[in-house]
Design an enzyme around this catalytic site. Sequence first.
Site, PDB file in Angstrom:
ATOM      1  N   GLY A 116       0.765  -1.242   0.000  1.00 58.79           N
ATOM      2  CA  GLY A 116       0.000   0.000   0.000  1.00 58.79           C
ATOM      3  C   GLY A 116       0.787   1.278   0.000  1.00 58.79           C
ATOM      4  N   GLY A 126       4.306  -3.748  -3.287  1.00 59.23           N
ATOM      5  CA  GLY A 126       4.398  -3.898  -4.739  1.00 59.23           C
ATOM      6  C   GLY A 126       4.903  -2.604  -5.341  1.00 59.23           C
ATOM      7  NE  ARG A 127       0.780   2.256  -5.996  1.00 60.01           N
ATOM      8  CZ  ARG A 127      -0.144   2.319  -6.953  1.00 60.01           C
ATOM      9  NH1 ARG A 127       0.114   2.989  -8.053  1.00 60.01           N
ATOM     10  NH2 ARG A 127      -1.312   1.740  -6.796  1.00 60.01           N
ATOM     11  CE1 TYR A 137      -1.026  -3.260  -8.649  1.00 61.70           C
ATOM     12  CE2 TYR A 137       0.284  -1.432  -7.819  1.00 61.70           C
ATOM     13  CZ  TYR A 137      -0.344  -2.642  -7.617  1.00 61.70           C
ATOM     14  OH  TYR A 137      -0.286  -3.245  -6.390  1.00 61.70           O
ATOM     15  CB  CYS A 157     -11.728   3.721 -30.808  1.00 58.48           C
ATOM     16  SG  CYS A 157     -13.082   4.686 -31.440  1.00 58.48           S
ATOM     17  CD  GLU A 158     -13.116   2.834 -24.826  1.00 55.53           C
ATOM     18  OE1 GLU A 158     -13.683   3.493 -23.931  1.00 55.53           O
ATOM     19  OE2 GLU A 158     -13.594   1.824 -25.344  1.00 55.53           O
TER      20      GLU A 158
HETATM   21  C1  LIG Z   1      -3.609  -7.947  -0.654  1.00 56.83           C
HETATM   22  C2  LIG Z   1      -2.643  -7.044  -1.318  1.00 56.83           C
HETATM   23  N1  LIG Z   1      -1.355  -7.066  -0.913  1.00 56.83           N
HETATM   24  C3  LIG Z   1      -0.432  -6.266  -1.479  1.00 56.83           C
HETATM   25  C4  LIG Z   1      -0.772  -5.385  -2.468  1.00 56.83           C
HETATM   26  C5  LIG Z   1       0.288  -4.507  -3.056  1.00 56.83           C
HETATM   27  O1  LIG Z   1      -0.019  -3.176  -2.846  1.00 56.83           O
HETATM   28  P1  LIG Z   1       0.963  -2.026  -3.295  1.00 56.83           P
HETATM   29  O2  LIG Z   1       1.354  -2.276  -4.690  1.00 56.83           O
HETATM   30  O3  LIG Z   1       0.177  -0.792  -3.127  1.00 56.83           O
HETATM   31  O4  LIG Z   1       2.146  -2.065  -2.369  1.00 56.83           O
HETATM   32  C6  LIG Z   1      -2.097  -5.310  -2.908  1.00 56.83           C
HETATM   33  C7  LIG Z   1      -2.490  -4.341  -3.931  1.00 56.83           C
HETATM   34  O5  LIG Z   1      -3.502  -3.746  -3.932  1.00 56.83           O
HETATM   35  C8  LIG Z   1      -3.050  -6.180  -2.327  1.00 56.83           C
HETATM   36  O6  LIG Z   1      -4.332  -6.171  -2.738  1.00 56.83           O
END
Ligand SMILES: Cc1ncc(COP(=O)(O)O)c(C=O)c1O
Length: 422
Positions: free
Chosen positions: A248, A284-285, A381, A352-353
């Site tokens: 997150g 992740g991000r 993402y 085409c959007e």
């Molecule tokens: C359960 C869960 N864990 C981890 C993540 C990774 O989140 P982030 O890319 O924001 O760090 C997500 C992404 O929404 C998620 O749904």
Amino acid sequence: MRPARLVQMAFGIRFDDAMWGCDDVSLATLATEVGTPTYVYSATDIEERYHRLDAALGAYPHAIHYALKANSTLAVVRLLRQAGSLADANSGGEVEVALRAGFIPDQIVLTGVGKTEQELDRAIRLGVRTINAESAGEVDRIEALAVAQGARARVAVRINPDVDARSHPHISTGLKATKFGVALDEARELCRRIAGSATLDLAGLHVHVGSQIGTLGPVRRAVGAAVALATALRAEGMAVEEVDVGGGLGIDYGDAPVPTLEEYATALLEIVRPSSLRLVVEPGRSIVGPAGALLTRVVDVKPRGPDGWCVVADAGMTDLMRPALYGAYHRIVPLTRRQTARVHCDIVGPVCETSDTLGTAREMPRPEPGDLLAVLDVGAYGSAMASNYNRRPMPAEVLVRCAGWELARRRQTVDDMLACES
Ligand SMILES: Cc1ncc(COP(=O)(O)O)c(C=O)c1O
């Protein structure tokens, strides 16, 4: 440990010596050699972010499970495994990618709001480390499948703490009106049920209240709720081992500052340390987001309004969906240098959007057809959300390290696209 040599190196997507590069490789050169649209990632930048988070969590018992959903390109997942990360998979497909990247099942946690019986069955058979369960019904299904296999399953319960992540509503997952997890009272019951099962092992609690979170308040509240419940369960005599705080942490897309990885880790430790619960994180991000750029070539330029220009690029929402999906902002920089006056440009894709934009109202010298642009901070993402809409082939992906690069994913061909069709 963070390798000392990384500290001295310049790496990542950066402007240096009057050119945009990824580490020491010119983005314009890559676009010419590989074509466009192409995703480019800095391997060293990704490793560095992982090592920074790991170092910031220090000696406290912790596990970092990289969230494959952010970017599941094999080379990126393999890179993070080699850096020492574990894996968080959000689907059966991501479990398979994690396995092919070299993870063993015990290094994988399985998350996801709608796991099918097939996905659960495979996960239990493999013996993944933990299944983060989203409902009482899912716990029943996991137990029944484990009994049928004569296996055990390690389960954590995803709580919904009713916390507003104050991110974009589409990626805020911690409010009780959303589809995620179970309310605290129900979670307590569910943990009792798991602890009393002859087949299930209670791992602990899981919480993830959203993505691209820009302040630590919501994280503190959500993790605090999980730790308080885990502590109460322990007081009842349950062997709760860990709290999985999800991912997150946001990144700075150039429009708003966010807490650093170190500030995030400090906030987590402040809340979790007194409980001595093992800390699991699923970033992740914040690990891959800033390490990627999307290279695109201008196809057409036409006047738009009295003093603006519509710049049509060969990358669009099929390659990078975030602007169309969330109105997300990404910096866009010209790789072809022009000395002309800066003008208003809407950078749009070819699909085409009307929602197919990469960025609106940008000030830059007016590009000409054939010019190259780079969209920044797309490591997360980006390619993971790409689609074949309008029958557009998936872009190529390149992994750069210092002055060298490799094709992580070749550009999809029309034959690839049609391979599953009769
Ligand atoms: C359960 C869960 N864990 C981890 C993540 C990774 O989140 P982030 O890319 O924001 O760090 C997500 C992404 O929404 C998620 O749904």
